[in-house]
Design a protein around this motif. Structure first.
Motif, PDB file in Angstrom:
ATOM      1  N   PHE A 380       0.803  -1.188   0.015  1.00  0.00           N
ATOM      2  CA  PHE A 380      -0.088   0.126  -0.159  1.00  0.00           C
ATOM      3  C   PHE A 380       0.817   1.339  -0.039  1.00  0.00           C
ATOM      4  CE2 PHE A 380      -3.499  -2.720   1.736  1.00  0.00           C
ATOM      5  CZ  PHE A 380      -4.394  -2.401   0.511  1.00  0.00           C
ATOM      6  N   ALA A 383       1.938   1.583  -3.413  1.00  0.00           N
ATOM      7  CA  ALA A 383       1.011   2.331  -4.193  1.00  0.00           C
ATOM      8  C   ALA A 383       0.526   3.777  -3.863  1.00  0.00           C
ATOM      9  CB  ALA A 383      -0.463   1.406  -4.197  1.00  0.00           C
ATOM     10  N   ILE A 418      -2.528   5.523 -10.583  1.00  0.00           N
ATOM     11  CA  ILE A 418      -3.641   4.655 -10.389  1.00  0.00           C
ATOM     12  C   ILE A 418      -3.299   3.340 -11.130  1.00  0.00           C
ATOM     13  CG2 ILE A 418      -6.182   4.653 -11.393  1.00  0.00           C
ATOM     14  CD1 ILE A 418      -5.971   7.642 -11.506  1.00  0.00           C
ATOM     15  N   ALA A 421      -1.579   1.194  -9.261  1.00  0.00           N
ATOM     16  CA  ALA A 421      -2.105   0.659  -7.908  1.00  0.00           C
ATOM     17  C   ALA A 421      -2.580  -0.832  -8.104  1.00  0.00           C
ATOM     18  CB  ALA A 421      -3.266   1.520  -7.362  1.00  0.00           C
ATOM     19  N   PHE A 422      -3.043  -0.804  -9.369  1.00  0.00           N
ATOM     20  CA  PHE A 422      -3.586  -2.251  -9.663  1.00  0.00           C
ATOM     21  C   PHE A 422      -2.429  -3.519  -9.376  1.00  0.00           C
ATOM     22  CE2 PHE A 422      -3.540  -5.960 -12.796  1.00  0.00           C
ATOM     23  CZ  PHE A 422      -4.856  -6.296 -12.390  1.00  0.00           C
ATOM     24  N   LEU A 425      -2.043  -3.883  -5.682  1.00  0.00           N
ATOM     25  CA  LEU A 425      -3.244  -4.636  -5.015  1.00  0.00           C
ATOM     26  C   LEU A 425      -3.123  -6.235  -5.465  1.00  0.00           C
ATOM     27  CD1 LEU A 425      -6.234  -2.066  -5.905  1.00  0.00           C
ATOM     28  CD2 LEU A 425      -4.990  -2.461  -3.690  1.00  0.00           C
ATOM     29  N   ARG A 426      -2.711  -6.567  -6.451  1.00  0.00           N
ATOM     30  CA  ARG A 426      -2.736  -7.790  -6.834  1.00  0.00           C
ATOM     31  C   ARG A 426      -1.730  -8.681  -6.130  1.00  0.00           C
ATOM     32  NH1 ARG A 426      -0.949  -9.133 -12.754  1.00  0.00           N
ATOM     33  NH2 ARG A 426       0.896  -8.356 -11.987  1.00  0.00           N
ATOM     34  N   VAL A 428      -1.460  -8.061  -2.687  1.00  0.00           N
ATOM     35  CA  VAL A 428      -2.129  -8.021  -1.516  1.00  0.00           C
ATOM     36  C   VAL A 428      -3.216  -9.234  -1.682  1.00  0.00           C
ATOM     37  CG1 VAL A 428      -3.930  -6.676   0.014  1.00  0.00           C
ATOM     38  CG2 VAL A 428      -1.793  -5.576  -1.098  1.00  0.00           C
ATOM     39  N   LYS A 429      -3.994  -9.144  -3.074  1.00  0.00           N
ATOM     40  CA  LYS A 429      -4.964 -10.119  -3.478  1.00  0.00           C
ATOM     41  C   LYS A 429      -4.236 -11.623  -3.177  1.00  0.00           C
ATOM     42  CE  LYS A 429      -6.283 -12.892  -6.880  1.00  0.00           C
ATOM     43  NZ  LYS A 429      -5.621 -13.890  -7.708  1.00  0.00           N
ATOM     44  N   TYR A 432      -4.025 -12.103   0.869  1.00  0.00           N
ATOM     45  CA  TYR A 432      -4.949 -11.943   1.729  1.00  0.00           C
ATOM     46  C   TYR A 432      -6.221 -12.731   1.174  1.00  0.00           C
ATOM     47  CZ  TYR A 432      -3.461  -9.057   5.275  1.00  0.00           C
ATOM     48  OH  TYR A 432      -2.698  -8.382   6.279  1.00  0.00           O
ATOM     49  N   PHE A 433      -6.398 -13.111  -0.109  1.00  0.00           N
ATOM     50  CA  PHE A 433      -7.530 -13.724  -0.800  1.00  0.00           C
ATOM     51  C   PHE A 433      -7.517 -14.775  -1.204  1.00  0.00           C
ATOM     52  CE2 PHE A 433      -8.864  -9.120  -2.337  1.00  0.00           C
ATOM     53  CZ  PHE A 433      -8.743  -8.561  -1.155  1.00  0.00           C
TER      54      PHE A 433
ATOM     55  N   PHE B 149     -11.291  -2.901   0.955  1.00  0.00           N
ATOM     56  CA  PHE B 149     -10.818  -3.745  -0.030  1.00  0.00           C
ATOM     57  C   PHE B 149     -10.577  -5.104   0.518  1.00  0.00           C
ATOM     58  CE2 PHE B 149      -6.665  -5.154  -1.823  1.00  0.00           C
ATOM     59  CZ  PHE B 149      -7.056  -5.398  -3.167  1.00  0.00           C
ATOM     60  N   GLY B 153     -12.603  -8.689  -0.192  1.00  0.00           N
ATOM     61  CA  GLY B 153     -11.745  -9.372  -0.892  1.00  0.00           C
ATOM     62  C   GLY B 153     -11.674 -10.914  -0.213  1.00  0.00           C
ATOM     63  N   VAL B 154     -11.839 -10.726   1.356  1.00  0.00           N
ATOM     64  CA  VAL B 154     -11.262 -12.222   2.190  1.00  0.00           C
ATOM     65  C   VAL B 154     -12.721 -12.550   2.296  1.00  0.00           C
ATOM     66  CG1 VAL B 154     -10.503 -12.926   4.256  1.00  0.00           C
ATOM     67  CG2 VAL B 154      -9.149 -11.009   3.034  1.00  0.00           C
ATOM     68  N   ARG B 160     -15.146 -12.173  -5.593  1.00  0.00           N
ATOM     69  CA  ARG B 160     -14.934 -11.183  -4.853  1.00  0.00           C
ATOM     70  C   ARG B 160     -13.858 -10.534  -5.287  1.00  0.00           C
ATOM     71  NH1 ARG B 160     -13.209 -15.885  -2.396  1.00  0.00           N
ATOM     72  NH2 ARG B 160     -11.233 -15.833  -1.799  1.00  0.00           N
ATOM     73  N   ILE B 165     -11.194  -5.279  -6.317  1.00  0.00           N
ATOM     74  CA  ILE B 165     -10.288  -4.408  -7.029  1.00  0.00           C
ATOM     75  C   ILE B 165     -10.880  -3.399  -7.977  1.00  0.00           C
ATOM     76  CG2 ILE B 165      -8.487  -4.749  -9.088  1.00  0.00           C
ATOM     77  CD1 ILE B 165      -7.437  -7.109  -7.776  1.00  0.00           C
ATOM     78  N   LEU B 169     -10.042   0.760  -7.389  1.00  0.00           N
ATOM     79  CA  LEU B 169      -9.493   1.415  -8.436  1.00  0.00           C
ATOM     80  C   LEU B 169     -10.497   2.474  -8.849  1.00  0.00           C
ATOM     81  CD1 LEU B 169      -7.444  -1.363 -10.781  1.00  0.00           C
ATOM     82  CD2 LEU B 169      -6.627   0.259  -9.065  1.00  0.00           C
ATOM     83  N   PHE B 172     -10.067   5.128  -6.282  1.00  0.00           N
ATOM     84  CA  PHE B 172      -8.536   5.636  -6.179  1.00  0.00           C
ATOM     85  C   PHE B 172      -8.467   6.657  -7.362  1.00  0.00           C
ATOM     86  CE2 PHE B 172      -3.942   5.072  -6.636  1.00  0.00           C
ATOM     87  CZ  PHE B 172      -3.696   5.503  -5.163  1.00  0.00           C
TER      88      PHE B 172
END
Lengths: 479, 524
Positions: A380, A383, A418, A421-422, A425-426, A428-429, A432-433, B149, B153-154, B160, B165, B169, B172
């Motif tokens: 983060f 980003a 911007i 940021a993608f 975030l990926r 982080v994805k 966490y996800f 976010f 996502g979780v 999700r 995302i 975005l 943002f």
């Protein structure tokens, strides 16, 4: 050349690093395999001592040393401190990797320390010659460091590329210096600035020299279009080597740019400003766009570096004190973020396995939620999302750019962030996800690494919430 | 100035609570849940102190706290509330309690992180509403994205990652341009204080550019047509608590932004571009109403209905300029903005409650498809009663809070232009149609399948949750006066502010608003 206390005292940090490097080299000969950890402890001790010495001899009026070849001023104090701290983090992160592979020998530490010494010299250089000496000391040590995993073909290839392109960059720089010497008759920064002020912009040779200087600086930073080496080196070099060459050298490169462009060439600001605008826009664009396509996280971070360099150049090209301070803030912050990101990659690696694909980060939150949080903070912050310090760094740079009425440049910069940021975030994805891969073993880390990583991650948050102290330090370097 | 730092406490108490919950680890769910609930409740009580101590007779900022943060750039830790932000803060702390309770049983995976994310987000959202320094505002505004976010996502549905995302975005993208506008205004005014921005004199070109930058940020957040597409995705995929926070509070932050930034900072640009916002609002009300009608997914339906309802909010805010331009109509401008505000608060309760209702069904059947239900009232009488009640409120039944806001906005719009109000009022039938049709298909009729037949009615926890919200909706519908009292002075001041031209002398010819000479400027 007077070797007396007045000259030697302010360079005590450099002396400490040099002595440590020599000690490590010699001591290693007498160490048994199981005692090799001593190399690590000794190197770390050397850096701590150097840091303390930096604090002890720092502060106060700028001092010109060794007939004006070196200078100790507010900027060198701060940047030396930052380089030493970031390098300490790098050494701590690298230890488990080296230990797993039986590489805790002196090469890594001696080369690393010499590279650090080179950076310290660059930071306080006050003539083109000293700058070049420091740069080469750093670069040669880093070339060797990239290849220190002897059996790795990839490492050898990366080192070769790095060497050839790095030498080319140094050559350009040297060529530019020679032209400036020809036009002004001196290589000391202050007198060069004076000569330019007297001659004005009329001298074509001078402008030509600046072009080559900017190319050289672009090479060292890895700015587009001189960026080709960055992704290949980041991918090919062993992670500890990338950890060292991807973090603190950015601070040193910033010092190089400031010493050359600001201290010596401020008179030609309007010339190099245009060049930096082009480099910066290209770096922002290409870095952020290409990073999206990467599946190798080291390559992704390489392109992210390129885009961050674009931001550092944005601050520099403003040519104002605020801009320089903003770029300085950005460089230091970037080095800290970069150390954290590669540190996590090392934590995820184990003997025989190097984490380098994005998938390797999968389910980090399930495997270790604390490290996951730290990596998320780093991402983060890269980003530029508040409340992390990455946002503050971007804010300061944008402020400097808007201040010189280049709002369009600020818009370009935020537009590309911007896009950037993608891919952060990926990451982080993945952390966490996604669920961890089935065969992913538990993370084994030492308490030293855990402490260092916690400090690293939380520093990004703390500096974001309380940026005033570091910012004041940065600004005091440019008054 | 030496007052008790109530706002700081309201911001940081839940954040500290979140960290405590996080530090507790995953071992004991009970400790995590009860700690989270305790922090949410205490924060609500603290925020009630704001309401009690609030002086409704003045438009001045209250509970002001001001300390330097980044002195070299004149950035301050500058907090304060007025009649617009204070009710929204109380709404935030109020709704968070229900979110914590809603996640009590169903969240099995890393519940401590889930609850911590909501508590941290609560603090950050309160920060957005109370920040009076632009940098501080922006920090809170963006920081809000991180927990959301992660929540979507979780703990979200199957799609999700795409949804979260996209959500991040979109938001943002909207907000970074606002950042440039804020920096630009810093160089014009010499400080980052929003109050200084509001008294800043700006030329028409600058105003229009700044207005557009703000519009990008706030329109995405509200969300307005055509940048609304992230919302249905985010709502559908988010866990129940996430949907509730999104609908009840996050959307309001966009509306709040219009009132705090766009209107007072760029009144002339707002006046000359009000047709754009009004057109987009009417499209949202009419078109999105039709879109909602055909939804198969309950959450999506409520999400689209949120967009339509938020259309009333933006309509109420921007209809002001037409009313001001017409000297024959003296009042009504205040009513438009107040109606929008009431609509925001009321929509916070109603949409939150509706998402909780859907969550109740989803927890039991794990489906949001309308077609999977039917005759729920036979097995879940309590639930059926609540669902029907909130659906009625959503359709704007008089007596519920949904009616008050819409009625005020339509009344104000009527003063401005008959056809606009016609366009705005007609879709109320649509709202009734899509909500009641959903209720008919889900709640009434024969028991459709064995899953519905096996449903257990609301437990005591869910009953309390929905019951309190139902009481709030009814109270606000029958007696909205306390809320209006609190905001009245502030809104009047705001209208006074936006009714005066801010253009510099040279451009006075372009003024659509009253010249400064003719109307006394209200001191900011």
């Amino acid at each position: 050349m007077p070797f007396d206390a007045a000259n030697l005292l302010p360079v005590l940090p450099e002396i400490a690093v040099l002595v440590t490097a020599c000690l490590v080299l010699v001591l290693d000969l007498f160490l048994k395999e199981r005692d090799k950890g001593l190399n690590h402890s000794l190197s770390l001790l050397g850096l701590v001592v150097a840091l303390l010495l930096t604090g002890a001899v720092g502060g106060g009026e700028p001092e010109r040393l060794f007939d004006g070849n070196l200078v100790r001023d507010a900027m060198s104090d701060l940047l030396k401190g930052a380089i030493l701290i970031v390098s300490m983090l790098a050494f701590v992160y690298a230890r488990p990797w080296l230990k797993d592979r039986g590489m805790l020998s002196s090469e890594f530490y001696a080369l690393g320390l010499l590279a650090i010494l080179g950076m310290l010299v660059m930071v306080s250089a006050n003539s083109f010659l000293t700058l070049y000496l420091g740069l080469e000391l750093q670069a040669l040590a880093l070339y060797a460091l990239v290849a220190f995993e002897r059996d790795s073909l990839r490492g050898a290839e990366a080192a070769m590329k790095y060497f050839v392109l790095g030498a080319l960059g140094s050559g350009m720089l040297l060529y530019g210096v020679s032209m400036i010497y020809g036009a002004t008759g001196t290589i000391e920064l202050g007198p060069v600035a004076q000569a330019i002020a007297e001659q004005g912009m009329s001298n074509k040779v001078l402008v030509f020299g600046v072009v080559f200087l900017v190319i050289g600086i672009g090479f060292k930073f890895g700015a587009v279009p001189f960026h080709m080496w960055v992704p290949d080196i980041y991918e090919g070099a062993p992670t500890p080597a990338v950890l060292i060459l991807g973090s603190a050298p950015k601070i040193a490169a910033f010092a190089l740019a400031v010493r050359m462009l600001v201290d010596a060439m401020q008179g030609l600001h309007s010339d190099w400003q245009d060049m930096l605008v082009i480099l910066s826009v290209l770096s922002l664009g290409l870095g952020n766009l290409v990073a999206i396509a990467q599946s190798n996280i080291k390559r992704m971070l390489a392109y992210s570096t390129i885009s961050h360099v674009g931001f550092i150049f944005l601050g520099l090209l403003a040519g104002s004190d605020q801009g320089n301070a903003a770029a300085m803030f950005y460089s230091i912050v970037y080095a800290v973020m970069s150390a954290g990101a590669f540190g996590i990659l090392i934590i995820l690696s184990r003997n025989g396995f190097d984490a380098e694909r994005l998938e390797d980060l999968k389910g980090l939150n399930d495997r270790d939620s604390w490290y996951a949080a730290m990596m998320a903070l780093v991402m983060f912050s890269m980003a530029g999302v508040p409340p992390t310090v990455g946002f503050m760094a971007k804010l300061l740079v944008l402020e400097a750019v808007v201040r010189i009425d280049m709002v369009w440049l600020a818009l370009v910069a935020v537009f590309f962030s911007i896009i950037g940021a993608f891919y952060y975030l990926r990451v982080v994805k993945f952390i966490y996800f996604d669920k961890p891969a089935e065969n992913a073993p538990a993370l084994v880390t030492t308490s030293g690494v855990r402490v260092a990583m916690s400090l690293n991650g939380l520093a990004l948050l703390a500096l974001g919430l309380f940026p005033a102290a570091l910012l004041t330090l940065c600004q005091s370097a440019f008054v | 100035m030496n007052e008790f730092p109530l706002l700081t406490l309201t911001i940081w108490l839940p954040i500290i609570g979140g960290l405590v919950v996080l530090a507790n680890g995953e071992k004991s769910r009970d400790i995590a849940r009860w700690t989270a609930l305790a922090f949410a409740c205490v924060t609500f009580l603290v925020s009630l102190g704001l309401w009690i101590g609030f002086d409704a007779s003045t438009a001045q900022m209250q509970f002001v706290e001001r300390t330097p943060w980044i002195p070299t750039f004149n950035v301050e830790y500058f907090l304060g509330v007025d009649g617009i932000s204070m009710p929204l803060i109380v709404l935030t702390t109020f709704i968070t309690i229900f979110v914590v309770i809603a996640g009590w049983e169903v969240i099995a995976y890393k519940q401590n992180q889930y609850l911590a994310a909501f508590l941290i987000m609560e603090g950050v959202m309160v920060g957005v509403f109370s920040a009076l320094d632009a940098v501080l505002f922006y920090v809170f505004w963006e920081a809000m994205l991180i927990p959301m976010f992660i929540i979507i996502g979780v703990w979200g549905g199957p799609n999700r990652v795409y949804a979260t995302i996209k959500f991040f975005l979109y938001t943002f993208f909207g907000s970074v341009f606002m950042l440039i506008a804020l920096i630009y205004m810093y160089f014009q005014s010499g400080s980052f204080s929003i109050l200084d921005f509001q008294s800043l004199q700006l030329g028409m070109t600058a105003q229009i550019l700044i207005f557009i930058a703000f519009l990008m940020a706030f329109a995405v957040k509200v969300p307005m047509f055509p940048v609304h597409t992230w919302l249905p995705d985010a709502h559908v995929e988010a866990p129940t608590g996430g949907s509730v926070i999104l609908a009840a509070i996050m959307l309001k932050i966009g509306g709040y932004g219009f009132l705090r930034f766009s209107l007072p900072i760029t009144p002339d640009a707002s006046a000359s571009l009000d047709w754009l916002i009004i057109a987009l609002s009417l499209i949202a009300i009419v078109y999105i109403g039709f879109v909602a009608l055909v939804q198969q997914d309950m959450k999506k339906l409520i999400a689209y209905s949120s967009i339509a309802h938020m259309g009333f909010v933006t309509l109420g805010f921007f209809v002001v300029f037409t009313i001001l331009a017409n000297p024959a109509v003296s009042s009504g401008s205040v009513m438009g903005i107040e109606g929008g505000m009431v609509q925001m608060i009321s929509h916070g309760f109603i949409s939150g409650a509706l998402f909780l209702c859907v969550g109740v069904l989803y927890d039991r059947v794990h489906s949001r498809e309308i077609a999977d239900y039917g005759g729920v009232i036979n097995t879940m009488p309590w639930f059926g009663a609540f669902m029907v009640y909130f659906a009625m409120a959503n359709a704007g039944l008089p007596g519920t809070s949904g009616f008050v806001g819409e009625f005020m906005v339509i009344l104000a719009t009527f003063r401005a232009d008959f056809w606009w109000s016609f366009l705005a009022a007609t879709p109320l039938i649509l709202a009734a149609a899509f909500t009641l049709w959903m209720v008919k298909r889900v709640v009434f009729g024969e028991v459709k399948n064995e899953k519905v037949a096996a449903l257990a009615d609301l437990d005591i926890r869910e009953r309390i949750n929905l019951g309190v919200l139902a009481a709030a909706v009814l109270a606000l519908g029958l007696w909205p006066a306390p809320l209006m009292n609190v905001m009245h002075a502030t809104v009047e001041n705001l209208v006074a502010q936006v009714s005066v031209c801010k253009l510099p002398e040279a451009e006075r010819g372009e003024c659509l608003l009253a010249r400064p000479e003719s109307v006394a400027v209200a001191a900011p």
